[in-house]
Design a protein around this motif. Structure first.
Motif, PDB file in Angstrom:
ATOM      1  N   GLU A   1       0.825  -1.204   0.000  1.00  0.00           N
ATOM      2  CA  GLU A   1       0.000   0.000   0.000  1.00  0.00           C
ATOM      3  C   GLU A   1       0.862   1.257   0.000  1.00  0.00           C
ATOM      4  N   LYS A   2       2.078   1.135   0.567  1.00  0.00           N
ATOM      5  CA  LYS A   2       3.040   2.249   0.563  1.00  0.00           C
ATOM      6  C   LYS A   2       3.916   2.216  -0.690  1.00  0.00           C
ATOM      7  N   ALA A   3       3.599   1.265  -1.595  1.00  0.00           N
ATOM      8  CA  ALA A   3       4.329   1.144  -2.868  1.00  0.00           C
ATOM      9  C   ALA A   3       5.826   0.973  -2.650  1.00  0.00           C
ATOM     10  N   TYR A   4       6.198  -0.005  -1.814  1.00  0.00           N
ATOM     11  CA  TYR A   4       7.599  -0.123  -1.420  1.00  0.00           C
ATOM     12  C   TYR A   4       8.543  -0.392  -2.579  1.00  0.00           C
ATOM     13  N   PHE A   5       8.052  -0.991  -3.665  1.00  0.00           N
ATOM     14  CA  PHE A   5       8.895  -1.220  -4.830  1.00  0.00           C
ATOM     15  C   PHE A   5       9.439   0.092  -5.394  1.00  0.00           C
ATOM     16  N   VAL A   6       8.614   1.144  -5.336  1.00  0.00           N
ATOM     17  CA  VAL A   6       8.967   2.396  -6.006  1.00  0.00           C
ATOM     18  C   VAL A   6       9.255   3.534  -5.032  1.00  0.00           C
ATOM     19  N   THR A   7       9.139   3.268  -3.727  1.00  0.00           N
ATOM     20  CA  THR A   7       9.487   4.282  -2.728  1.00  0.00           C
ATOM     21  C   THR A   7      10.746   3.896  -1.954  1.00  0.00           C
ATOM     22  N   GLY A   8      11.059   2.599  -1.932  1.00  0.00           N
ATOM     23  CA  GLY A   8      12.221   2.127  -1.195  1.00  0.00           C
ATOM     24  C   GLY A   8      11.975   1.976   0.290  1.00  0.00           C
ATOM     25  N   VAL A   9      10.742   2.223   0.737  1.00  0.00           N
ATOM     26  CA  VAL A   9      10.402   2.134   2.162  1.00  0.00           C
ATOM     27  C   VAL A   9       9.722   0.791   2.416  1.00  0.00           C
ATOM     28  N   PHE A  10      10.370  -0.069   3.187  1.00  0.00           N
ATOM     29  CA  PHE A  10       9.777  -1.370   3.472  1.00  0.00           C
ATOM     30  C   PHE A  10      10.089  -1.774   4.909  1.00  0.00           C
TER      31      PHE A  10
END
Length: 221
Positions: A96-105
């Motif tokens: 939901e935080k789009a970790y693939f494209v934000t780098g936040v995981f």
């Protein structure tokens, strides 16, 4: 992602037969939709292309030093999972935080030496994975990652997520990257992710080709 802090003592050694059985089940999950498997060795040409693109991005990247400084440790590390359902919930939140494209995981749900692989590359270490994401993020333009489904395996040793990635790249020829894929998250006995394996609906060669294909459209604001 370091061996997972919730384990008080040394992790029990999982029998080789159990590990092999888990690997077979995960491989079946990856092949079930007929997508390009990530276990097939990429041709040398593809490996060279990936290395070349990585080096180009490293040189051009505006990110210097330790980025993601605006992300708090709590957001990045989170709380280790204590069940498969916990991992599903945390992964869903990361998508939901789009970790693939934000780098936040949520790094706490990954083992320190987790294996990461897709049809073009394979490496070990969540720290390296975080750095790779950090390298790519500045080049994404109008990115989106849509989670189609996420579910745990029947024996709860892995989780399968299906998703769609679409993004332009901030390169002079404005390439469009569009991939439908799935990720198998293989778990150990402590519910830590020890293998993050992607497979795509296109071949590794086609994926690399997208990077070098000019886009005739323009991303809309």
């Amino acid at each position: 992602m370091a061996g997972i802090a919730r384990v008080a003592g040394p992790s029990p050694i999982t029998p080789r037969s159990t590990v092999n059985a888990r690997r077979r089940r995960c491989c079946r999950a990856m092949k079930s939709t007929g997508e390009e498997g990530s276990n097939g060795a990429a041709p040398k040409l593809i490996k060279l292309a990936v290395s070349g693109v990585t080096e180009i991005l490293r040189v051009l990247s505006p990110v210097k030093g330790d980025s993601l400084e605006s992300v708090s440790d709590d957001e990045r590390d989170g709380v280790p999972a204590s069940s498969v359902d916990d991992v599903v919930m945390i992964l869903t939140s990361d998508y939901e935080k789009a970790y693939f494209v934000t780098g936040v995981f949520s790094s706490a749900i990954y083992a320190e030496d987790c294996i990461f692989e897709d049809p073009t590359i394979r490496f070990r270490g969540k720290g390296l994975y975080e750095r790779n994401l950090k390298l790519l993020v500045p080049f994404f333009d109008h990115p989106s990652i849509i989670l189609h489904s996420i579910q745990k395996g029947d024996d709860e040793t892995y989780i399968l997520a299906r998703w769609k990635l679409r993004t332009y790249l901030k390169l002079p020829w404005r390439p469009l990257i569009s991939i439908d894929g799935k990720t198998v998250y293989e778990l150990d006995d402590n519910f830590a992710i020890v293998r993050h394996a992607e497979s795509w609906n296109i071949s590794a060669l086609e994926a690399i080709g997208q990077i070098f294909t000019p886009s005739f459209g323009r991303p809309s604001d």
